[in-house]
Design a protein around this motif. Structure first.
Motif, PDB file in Angstrom:
ATOM      1  N   LYS A 162     -12.851   7.794   8.508  1.00  0.00           N
ATOM      2  CA  LYS A 162     -13.761   9.277   9.122  1.00  0.00           C
ATOM      3  C   LYS A 162     -14.392   9.707   7.910  1.00  0.00           C
ATOM      4  CE  LYS A 162     -13.302   8.032  13.557  1.00  0.00           C
ATOM      5  NZ  LYS A 162     -14.106   7.087  14.452  1.00  0.00           N
ATOM      6  N   ASP A 163     -15.428  10.571   7.942  1.00  0.00           N
ATOM      7  CA  ASP A 163     -15.797  11.351   7.143  1.00  0.00           C
ATOM      8  C   ASP A 163     -15.615  10.798   5.503  1.00  0.00           C
ATOM      9  OD1 ASP A 163     -16.326  13.214   9.020  1.00  0.00           O
ATOM     10  OD2 ASP A 163     -14.273  13.593   9.127  1.00  0.00           O
ATOM     11  N   ILE A 164     -16.144   9.639   5.470  1.00  0.00           N
ATOM     12  CA  ILE A 164     -15.773   9.070   3.848  1.00  0.00           C
ATOM     13  C   ILE A 164     -17.394   9.315   3.279  1.00  0.00           C
ATOM     14  CG2 ILE A 164     -16.035   7.149   2.441  1.00  0.00           C
ATOM     15  CD1 ILE A 164     -13.155   7.827   3.875  1.00  0.00           C
ATOM     16  N   ASP A 165     -17.186   9.985   2.143  1.00  0.00           N
ATOM     17  CA  ASP A 165     -18.611  10.362   1.469  1.00  0.00           C
ATOM     18  C   ASP A 165     -18.931   9.130   0.694  1.00  0.00           C
ATOM     19  OD1 ASP A 165     -19.142  13.217   2.182  1.00  0.00           O
ATOM     20  OD2 ASP A 165     -16.937  13.303   1.606  1.00  0.00           O
ATOM     21  N   VAL A 166     -18.084   8.553  -0.095  1.00  0.00           N
ATOM     22  CA  VAL A 166     -18.187   7.655  -1.219  1.00  0.00           C
ATOM     23  C   VAL A 166     -17.180   6.422  -0.786  1.00  0.00           C
ATOM     24  CG1 VAL A 166     -18.479   6.790  -3.450  1.00  0.00           C
ATOM     25  CG2 VAL A 166     -19.052   8.962  -2.851  1.00  0.00           C
ATOM     26  N   ALA A 167     -17.645   5.181  -0.989  1.00  0.00           N
ATOM     27  CA  ALA A 167     -16.890   4.000  -0.445  1.00  0.00           C
ATOM     28  C   ALA A 167     -16.869   2.942  -1.428  1.00  0.00           C
ATOM     29  CB  ALA A 167     -16.946   3.390   1.000  1.00  0.00           C
ATOM     30  N   PHE A 168     -15.880   2.503  -2.086  1.00  0.00           N
ATOM     31  CA  PHE A 168     -15.921   1.045  -2.798  1.00  0.00           C
ATOM     32  C   PHE A 168     -15.357  -0.020  -2.091  1.00  0.00           C
ATOM     33  CE2 PHE A 168     -15.877   4.733  -5.726  1.00  0.00           C
ATOM     34  CZ  PHE A 168     -17.035   4.584  -6.657  1.00  0.00           C
ATOM     35  N   VAL A 169     -16.126  -0.848  -1.864  1.00  0.00           N
ATOM     36  CA  VAL A 169     -15.810  -2.019  -0.846  1.00  0.00           C
ATOM     37  C   VAL A 169     -15.924  -3.422  -1.587  1.00  0.00           C
ATOM     38  CG1 VAL A 169     -16.232  -3.127   1.464  1.00  0.00           C
ATOM     39  CG2 VAL A 169     -16.571  -0.481   1.167  1.00  0.00           C
ATOM     40  N   CYS A 170     -14.894  -4.281  -1.471  1.00  0.00           N
ATOM     41  CA  CYS A 170     -14.826  -5.549  -2.060  1.00  0.00           C
ATOM     42  C   CYS A 170     -15.491  -6.397  -1.034  1.00  0.00           C
ATOM     43  CB  CYS A 170     -13.240  -5.906  -2.290  1.00  0.00           C
ATOM     44  SG  CYS A 170     -12.239  -5.902  -0.686  1.00  0.00           S
ATOM     45  N   MET A 171     -15.859  -7.666  -1.685  1.00  0.00           N
ATOM     46  CA  MET A 171     -16.455  -8.759  -1.059  1.00  0.00           C
ATOM     47  C   MET A 171     -16.490  -9.854  -1.897  1.00  0.00           C
ATOM     48  SD  MET A 171     -20.134  -7.088  -0.862  1.00  0.00           S
ATOM     49  CE  MET A 171     -19.542  -5.487  -0.197  1.00  0.00           C
ATOM     50  N   ASN A 172     -15.207 -10.617  -2.032  1.00  0.00           N
ATOM     51  CA  ASN A 172     -15.116 -11.924  -2.569  1.00  0.00           C
ATOM     52  C   ASN A 172     -14.326 -12.999  -2.027  1.00  0.00           C
ATOM     53  OD1 ASN A 172     -13.115 -10.656  -3.382  1.00  0.00           O
ATOM     54  ND2 ASN A 172     -12.643 -11.641  -5.518  1.00  0.00           N
ATOM     55  N   LEU A 173     -15.055 -14.185  -1.734  1.00  0.00           N
ATOM     56  CA  LEU A 173     -14.222 -15.009  -1.132  1.00  0.00           C
ATOM     57  C   LEU A 173     -13.475 -16.161  -2.091  1.00  0.00           C
ATOM     58  CD1 LEU A 173     -16.665 -16.259   1.794  1.00  0.00           C
ATOM     59  CD2 LEU A 173     -14.677 -14.906   1.830  1.00  0.00           C
ATOM     60  N   PRO A 174     -12.423 -16.591  -1.801  1.00  0.00           N
ATOM     61  CA  PRO A 174     -11.653 -16.525  -0.795  1.00  0.00           C
ATOM     62  C   PRO A 174     -10.464 -15.553  -0.604  1.00  0.00           C
ATOM     63  CG  PRO A 174     -10.592 -18.043  -2.100  1.00  0.00           C
ATOM     64  CD  PRO A 174     -11.927 -17.432  -2.849  1.00  0.00           C
ATOM     65  N   TYR A 175     -10.657 -14.411  -1.506  1.00  0.00           N
ATOM     66  CA  TYR A 175      -9.614 -13.407  -1.705  1.00  0.00           C
ATOM     67  C   TYR A 175      -9.669 -12.228  -0.689  1.00  0.00           C
ATOM     68  CZ  TYR A 175      -9.906 -16.064  -5.998  1.00  0.00           C
ATOM     69  OH  TYR A 175      -9.641 -17.270  -6.969  1.00  0.00           O
ATOM     70  N   THR A 176     -10.793 -11.884  -0.270  1.00  0.00           N
ATOM     71  CA  THR A 176     -11.194 -10.751   0.459  1.00  0.00           C
ATOM     72  C   THR A 176     -11.968 -11.154   1.675  1.00  0.00           C
ATOM     73  OG1 THR A 176     -13.076  -9.959  -0.733  1.00  0.00           O
ATOM     74  CG2 THR A 176     -10.733  -9.199  -1.387  1.00  0.00           C
ATOM     75  N   MET A 177     -13.436 -10.971   1.613  1.00  0.00           N
ATOM     76  CA  MET A 177     -14.067 -11.199   2.723  1.00  0.00           C
ATOM     77  C   MET A 177     -15.727 -11.326   2.282  1.00  0.00           C
ATOM     78  SD  MET A 177     -14.320  -7.177   4.330  1.00  0.00           S
ATOM     79  CE  MET A 177     -14.202  -5.671   3.133  1.00  0.00           C
ATOM     80  N   ASP A 178     -16.490 -11.912   3.248  1.00  0.00           N
ATOM     81  CA  ASP A 178     -17.804 -12.212   2.859  1.00  0.00           C
ATOM     82  C   ASP A 178     -18.541 -10.883   3.154  1.00  0.00           C
ATOM     83  OD1 ASP A 178     -18.461 -12.180   5.400  1.00  0.00           O
ATOM     84  OD2 ASP A 178     -18.555 -14.366   5.710  1.00  0.00           O
ATOM     85  N   ILE A 179     -19.908 -11.165   2.802  1.00  0.00           N
ATOM     86  CA  ILE A 179     -20.767  -9.852   2.862  1.00  0.00           C
ATOM     87  C   ILE A 179     -20.946  -9.473   4.302  1.00  0.00           C
ATOM     88  CG2 ILE A 179     -21.779 -10.088   0.454  1.00  0.00           C
ATOM     89  CD1 ILE A 179     -24.438 -11.370   2.142  1.00  0.00           C
ATOM     90  N   LYS A 180     -20.963 -10.382   5.180  1.00  0.00           N
ATOM     91  CA  LYS A 180     -21.254 -10.179   6.643  1.00  0.00           C
ATOM     92  C   LYS A 180     -20.093  -9.289   7.345  1.00  0.00           C
ATOM     93  CE  LYS A 180     -24.255 -13.975   7.605  1.00  0.00           C
ATOM     94  NZ  LYS A 180     -24.564 -15.253   8.407  1.00  0.00           N
ATOM     95  N   GLU A 181     -18.798  -9.720   6.588  1.00  0.00           N
ATOM     96  CA  GLU A 181     -17.628  -8.847   7.353  1.00  0.00           C
ATOM     97  C   GLU A 181     -17.583  -7.523   6.612  1.00  0.00           C
ATOM     98  OE1 GLU A 181     -12.758  -9.160   7.762  1.00  0.00           O
ATOM     99  OE2 GLU A 181     -13.985 -11.053   6.863  1.00  0.00           O
ATOM    100  N   ALA A 182     -17.947  -7.571   5.519  1.00  0.00           N
ATOM    101  CA  ALA A 182     -17.865  -6.172   4.743  1.00  0.00           C
ATOM    102  C   ALA A 182     -19.144  -5.274   5.357  1.00  0.00           C
ATOM    103  CB  ALA A 182     -18.222  -6.480   3.230  1.00  0.00           C
ATOM    104  N   ALA A 183     -20.255  -5.819   5.432  1.00  0.00           N
ATOM    105  CA  ALA A 183     -21.425  -5.138   6.118  1.00  0.00           C
ATOM    106  C   ALA A 183     -21.039  -4.441   7.220  1.00  0.00           C
ATOM    107  CB  ALA A 183     -22.718  -5.707   6.068  1.00  0.00           C
ATOM    108  N   ASP A 184     -20.427  -5.391   8.253  1.00  0.00           N
ATOM    109  CA  ASP A 184     -19.931  -5.061   9.575  1.00  0.00           C
ATOM    110  C   ASP A 184     -18.958  -3.580   9.444  1.00  0.00           C
ATOM    111  OD1 ASP A 184     -20.073  -5.733  12.475  1.00  0.00           O
ATOM    112  OD2 ASP A 184     -18.043  -5.835  12.375  1.00  0.00           O
ATOM    113  N   ALA A 185     -17.992  -3.873   8.604  1.00  0.00           N
ATOM    114  CA  ALA A 185     -16.852  -3.061   8.541  1.00  0.00           C
ATOM    115  C   ALA A 185     -17.435  -1.589   8.070  1.00  0.00           C
ATOM    116  CB  ALA A 185     -15.878  -3.334   7.392  1.00  0.00           C
ATOM    117  N   VAL A 186     -18.463  -1.653   7.077  1.00  0.00           N
ATOM    118  CA  VAL A 186     -19.206  -0.381   6.532  1.00  0.00           C
ATOM    119  C   VAL A 186     -19.902   0.268   7.663  1.00  0.00           C
ATOM    120  CG1 VAL A 186     -21.174   0.299   4.917  1.00  0.00           C
ATOM    121  CG2 VAL A 186     -19.212  -1.139   4.045  1.00  0.00           C
ATOM    122  N   LEU A 187     -20.774  -0.505   8.511  1.00  0.00           N
ATOM    123  CA  LEU A 187     -21.598  -0.056   9.408  1.00  0.00           C
ATOM    124  C   LEU A 187     -20.427   0.650  10.610  1.00  0.00           C
ATOM    125  CD1 LEU A 187     -24.023  -2.761   9.948  1.00  0.00           C
ATOM    126  CD2 LEU A 187     -24.311  -0.508   9.176  1.00  0.00           C
ATOM    127  N   ALA A 188     -19.304   0.025  10.609  1.00  0.00           N
ATOM    128  CA  ALA A 188     -18.094   0.881  11.585  1.00  0.00           C
ATOM    129  C   ALA A 188     -17.972   2.213  11.066  1.00  0.00           C
ATOM    130  CB  ALA A 188     -17.209  -0.113  11.980  1.00  0.00           C
TER     131      ALA A 188
END
Length: 241
Positions: A170-196
């Motif tokens: 909640k109330d995050i002003d600035v986020a640094f979000v990873c997105m690289n396969l196979p280590y983390t997540m793809d862009i769709k999963e990252a975008a979905d999380a950011v939208l949440a």
């Protein structure tokens, strides 16, 4: 440009947001590394490659997310730290540090909250899904971080997928979000999380994987199709490529 004294062009134009502690300078460095500066306090996150920090103000404290070499680079830490630099790390990183660093060490685990130099530091989980003892990133080993800086909340994801703990922020002003396969997540999963969790500003970072670079422009399009109010900042995290 207060706080940055580098002749490296990568550091000439840091982004700035206003906080109650004064201007917060945000400087992408490379891959998972970044520098934050506010009111004379300099924070290095996952510094890697000593040459990347030549001429940069030494760190007041360094936060490390995990043990993998692109996050925990002991040679770089030794090169950039001073005798007063504090290391904020998970236990698994502390176990790998030399005895000389013990006097300047703060160990923080998932769920902990501390204060350092007037800045609140909260550690949150970062891990792969589905959870597994053989996953590249297991729950509880490493830390993502939420930094409270002058009334602004800065989230640094570390290596993770779009886990519930991220999505419920909640109330995050600035986020640094990873997105690289196979280590983390793809862009769709990252975008979905950011939208949440709806940060005001998001930087896609840590986006080089086994298949090359993730499509951060497509990530931006996915986020802004879902929520035009989220500012997606695309910066050069791989200046030597």
């Amino acid at each position: 440009m207060a706080g940055f004294y580098s002749v490296n062009a990568q550091f000439l134009l840091p982004d700035t947001i206003q906080t109650k502690m004064g201007p917060l300078l945000i400087q992408p460095v490379q891959h998972a590394s970044l520098v934050l500066t506010v009111n004379g306090i300099t924070i290095y996150a996952d510094p890697s490659g000593a040459d990347n920090f030549q001429g940069v103000k030494p760190p007041t404290f360094i936060i490390i997310t995990d043990i993998h070499g692109d996050h925990f680079d002991i040679k770089t830490i030794d090169a950039v730290k001073t005798e007063n630099t504090i290391l904020v790390v998970p236990q698994v990183v502390a176990d790998k540090l030399p005895d000389a660093d013990k006097a300047h060490l703060v160990i923080i685990k998932n769920g902990d909250k501390i204060m350092q130099s007037g800045i609140a530091i909260g550690a949150i989980p970062m891990y792969n899904l589905p959870e597994s003892p053989t996953a590249m990133h297991t729950k509880g080993r490493g830390n993502g971080y939420v930094l409270g800086i002058g009334g602004k909340n800065i989230y640094i994801s570390g290596d993770t997928q779009g886990i519930a703990e991220m999505r419920s922020l909640k109330d995050i002003d600035v986020a640094f979000v990873c997105m690289n396969l196979p280590y983390t997540m793809d862009i769709k999963e990252a975008a979905d999380a950011v939208l949440a969790f709806k940060p005001k500003i998001v930087y896609p970072y840590h986006y080089r994987g086994q298949g090359g670079f993730s499509d951060v422009n497509a990530f931006k399009a996915l986020v802004n199709t879902g929520n035009k109010k989220i500012e997606v900042r695309l910066r050069n995290w791989y200046p030597n490529k």
